[in-house]
Design a protein around this motif. Structure first.
Motif, short mmCIF file in Angstrom:
data_model
loop_
_atom_site.label_atom_id
_atom_site.label_comp_id
_atom_site.label_asym_id
_atom_site.label_seq_id
_atom_site.Cartn_x
_atom_site.Cartn_y
_atom_site.Cartn_z
N PHE A 120 -16.63 -33.33 5.48
CA PHE A 120 -17.23 -32.45 6.41
C PHE A 120 -17.35 -33.18 7.64
CE2 PHE A 120 -18.81 -30.57 2.53
CZ PHE A 120 -18.98 -29.09 3.01
N ALA A 121 -18.04 -32.49 8.66
CA ALA A 121 -17.81 -33.04 10.15
C ALA A 121 -19.19 -32.12 10.92
CB ALA A 121 -16.71 -33.00 10.88
N LEU A 122 -20.12 -32.79 11.59
CA LEU A 122 -21.01 -32.34 12.43
C LEU A 122 -20.72 -32.44 13.86
CD1 LEU A 122 -24.15 -34.44 11.17
CD2 LEU A 122 -23.39 -32.02 10.56
N GLN A 123 -20.76 -31.09 14.59
CA GLN A 123 -20.16 -30.97 15.65
C GLN A 123 -21.22 -30.24 16.83
OE1 GLN A 123 -16.52 -28.65 14.92
NE2 GLN A 123 -15.33 -30.49 14.20
N GLY A 124 -20.89 -30.37 18.08
CA GLY A 124 -21.73 -29.76 19.08
C GLY A 124 -21.27 -29.98 20.58
N GLY A 125 -21.62 -29.03 21.41
CA GLY A 125 -21.37 -28.87 22.73
C GLY A 125 -22.04 -28.17 23.43
N ILE A 126 -22.04 -28.52 24.76
CA ILE A 126 -22.50 -27.81 25.96
C ILE A 126 -21.73 -27.45 27.00
CG2 ILE A 126 -23.63 -29.97 26.88
CD1 ILE A 126 -26.11 -28.52 27.35
N THR A 127 -21.73 -26.56 27.72
CA THR A 127 -21.18 -26.14 29.01
C THR A 127 -21.94 -25.49 30.19
OG1 THR A 127 -19.05 -25.39 27.63
CG2 THR A 127 -19.13 -24.87 29.76
N VAL A 128 -21.73 -25.89 31.36
CA VAL A 128 -22.24 -25.54 32.46
C VAL A 128 -21.18 -24.84 33.38
CG1 VAL A 128 -23.74 -26.08 34.52
CG2 VAL A 128 -24.09 -27.19 32.39
N SER A 129 -21.58 -23.61 33.62
CA SER A 129 -20.56 -22.68 34.23
C SER A 129 -20.94 -22.17 35.68
CB SER A 129 -19.96 -21.61 33.54
OG SER A 129 -19.35 -21.91 32.20
N VAL A 187 -25.92 -21.95 31.29
CA VAL A 187 -25.57 -23.13 30.43
C VAL A 187 -25.61 -22.39 29.02
CG1 VAL A 187 -26.85 -24.85 29.72
CG2 VAL A 187 -26.99 -24.52 31.88
N THR A 188 -24.56 -22.69 28.47
CA THR A 188 -24.28 -22.53 26.78
C THR A 188 -24.11 -23.47 26.00
OG1 THR A 188 -21.86 -22.08 27.10
CG2 THR A 188 -23.40 -20.20 27.55
N GLY A 189 -24.30 -23.33 24.65
CA GLY A 189 -24.00 -24.64 23.99
C GLY A 189 -23.89 -24.10 22.35
N ASN A 190 -23.46 -25.06 21.64
CA ASN A 190 -23.22 -24.43 20.14
C ASN A 190 -23.75 -25.89 19.34
OD1 ASN A 190 -20.34 -25.66 19.68
ND2 ASN A 190 -20.35 -24.79 21.46
N ALA A 191 -23.82 -25.98 18.02
CA ALA A 191 -23.96 -26.88 16.87
C ALA A 191 -23.28 -26.33 15.90
CB ALA A 191 -25.36 -27.41 16.85
N ALA A 192 -22.36 -27.08 14.91
CA ALA A 192 -21.64 -26.62 14.01
C ALA A 192 -21.51 -27.52 12.79
CB ALA A 192 -20.37 -26.23 14.30
N VAL A 193 -21.48 -27.25 11.75
CA VAL A 193 -21.06 -27.98 10.56
C VAL A 193 -19.82 -27.30 10.05
CG1 VAL A 193 -21.81 -28.45 8.19
CG2 VAL A 193 -23.34 -28.48 9.94
N VAL A 194 -18.88 -28.18 9.69
CA VAL A 194 -17.48 -27.83 9.20
C VAL A 194 -17.12 -28.58 7.95
CG1 VAL A 194 -16.75 -26.91 11.32
CG2 VAL A 194 -16.24 -29.36 10.63
N THR A 195 -16.55 -27.90 7.16
CA THR A 195 -16.06 -28.62 5.90
C THR A 195 -14.81 -29.76 5.96
OG1 THR A 195 -14.44 -26.80 5.30
CG2 THR A 195 -16.68 -26.75 4.32
N ASP A 196 -14.22 -29.43 7.30
CA ASP A 196 -13.02 -30.48 7.62
C ASP A 196 -12.67 -30.32 8.97
OD1 ASP A 196 -11.08 -32.23 7.59
OD2 ASP A 196 -9.60 -30.86 6.41
N TYR A 197 -12.66 -31.26 10.05
CA TYR A 197 -12.32 -31.09 11.32
C TYR A 197 -10.91 -31.48 11.49
CZ TYR A 197 -11.57 -32.81 15.93
OH TYR A 197 -11.32 -33.01 17.54
N ARG A 198 -10.11 -30.40 11.72
CA ARG A 198 -8.90 -30.10 11.79
C ARG A 198 -8.48 -30.29 13.39
NH1 ARG A 198 -5.08 -29.57 7.35
NH2 ARG A 198 -6.24 -29.70 5.42
N PHE A 199 -7.61 -31.14 14.08
CA PHE A 199 -7.15 -31.00 15.24
C PHE A 199 -5.73 -31.04 14.90
CE2 PHE A 199 -5.31 -33.60 18.78
CZ PHE A 199 -5.99 -32.88 19.80
N ARG A 200 -5.39 -29.81 15.50
CA ARG A 200 -3.83 -29.29 15.72
C ARG A 200 -3.36 -29.35 14.31
NH1 ARG A 200 -2.46 -32.11 21.75
NH2 ARG A 200 -4.28 -30.59 22.90
#
Length: 250
Positions: free
Chosen positions: A58-67, A36-49
């Motif tokens: 700004f945007a707040l982001q986070g995720g978790i992965t179970v492998s 199990v891994t995860g992350n949390a982030a603060v970015v000044t701009d969320y760019r999708f492609r």
């Protein structure tokens, strides 16, 4: 040859048992097949492609992965967004399931990504996007090619019924030996027309650098596209910009 403990006195016997029991228990402990891994982030701009999803804010982001050791994995990732992205929704939630396997020098990754936008008021905003990638590592450098294809869906329509979308991207990244620094470059192209493209199609690119300290990674990148797109506020959300980030991994 294993020595017999028969005939040893009680204190000596207890000492021997105590000495051998702890390592034996440690060796017998099963190794989990799940990671199990995860992350949390603060970015000044969320760019999708290349296109800002937060009106260049700004945007707040986070995720978790179970492998699993078999190569199967499930993941979820989320970000705050501006309400022009998905009919008033203020967040994006990505649900992912995939499989990865290393074959020789190449690592292949295939899966399906579902984009979910809660709070969009019942509008057709969600869509599915299968993906496939292959990457290879050459010393401190890694090269990766990714193809994402979103089948026809109402959420991707630009007024012509259901639309589909194809995205092809290439990435190069490298860590600088004996330093906490890394560099990266990306080039991608979106084929449309669909809601994900600026007109019929467009190209995006970025270059960046990172600095890792303990569980924190500080990043900065230059992001740009070859087209323009304007949000309701009048900002060009496809314009070149500098994006900073701070990510905590666990």
């Amino acid at each position: 040859m294993r020595k017999s403990i028969i005939g040893l006195s009680a204190p000596v016997l207890i000492g021997v048992l105590a000495a051998i029991s702890a390592p034996a228990m440690a060796q017998d402990a099963p190794t989990s097949d799940l990671t199990v891994t995860g992350n949390a982030a603060v970015v000044t701009d969320y760019r999708f492609r290349g296109i800002s999803q937060t009106d260049r804010r700004f945007a707040l982001q986070g995720g978790i992965t179970v492998s699993h050791s078999s190569g199967l994995y499930v993941s979820t990732w989320g970000s705050s967004i501006d309400d022009y992205v998905a009919s008033g929704s203020d967040q994006e939630l990505d649900l992912i399931a995939g499989y990865t396997k290393t074959i020789g020098a190449a690592t292949v990754d295939v899966g399906v990504l579902y984009y979910y936008y809660p709070g969009s008021g019942g509008a057709n905003t969600d869509f599915v996007e299968p993906y496939a990638s292959v990457k290879g590592t050459f010393g401190p450098a890694t090269a990766k090619l990714t193809v994402n294809y979103a089948p026809k869906a109402k959420a991707l329509s630009v007024g012509n019924g259901k639309e589909d979308n194809l995205y092809v991207g290439g990435d190069l990244s490298a860590s600088i030996p004996n330093t906490p620094l890394g560099v990266s470059a990306h080039l991608g192209h979106s084929f449309g027309p669909s809601y994900l493209t600026i007109g019929k199609e467009y190209t995006d690119w970025n270059i960046g650098a990172t600095y890792t300290w303990s569980h924190l990674t500080f990043g900065v990148s230059y992001v740009d596209t070859d087209k323009s797109s304007f949000s309701p506020s009048g900002r060009n959300i496809a314009k070149a910009g500098i994006v900073g980030s701070v990510t905590a991994s666990f």
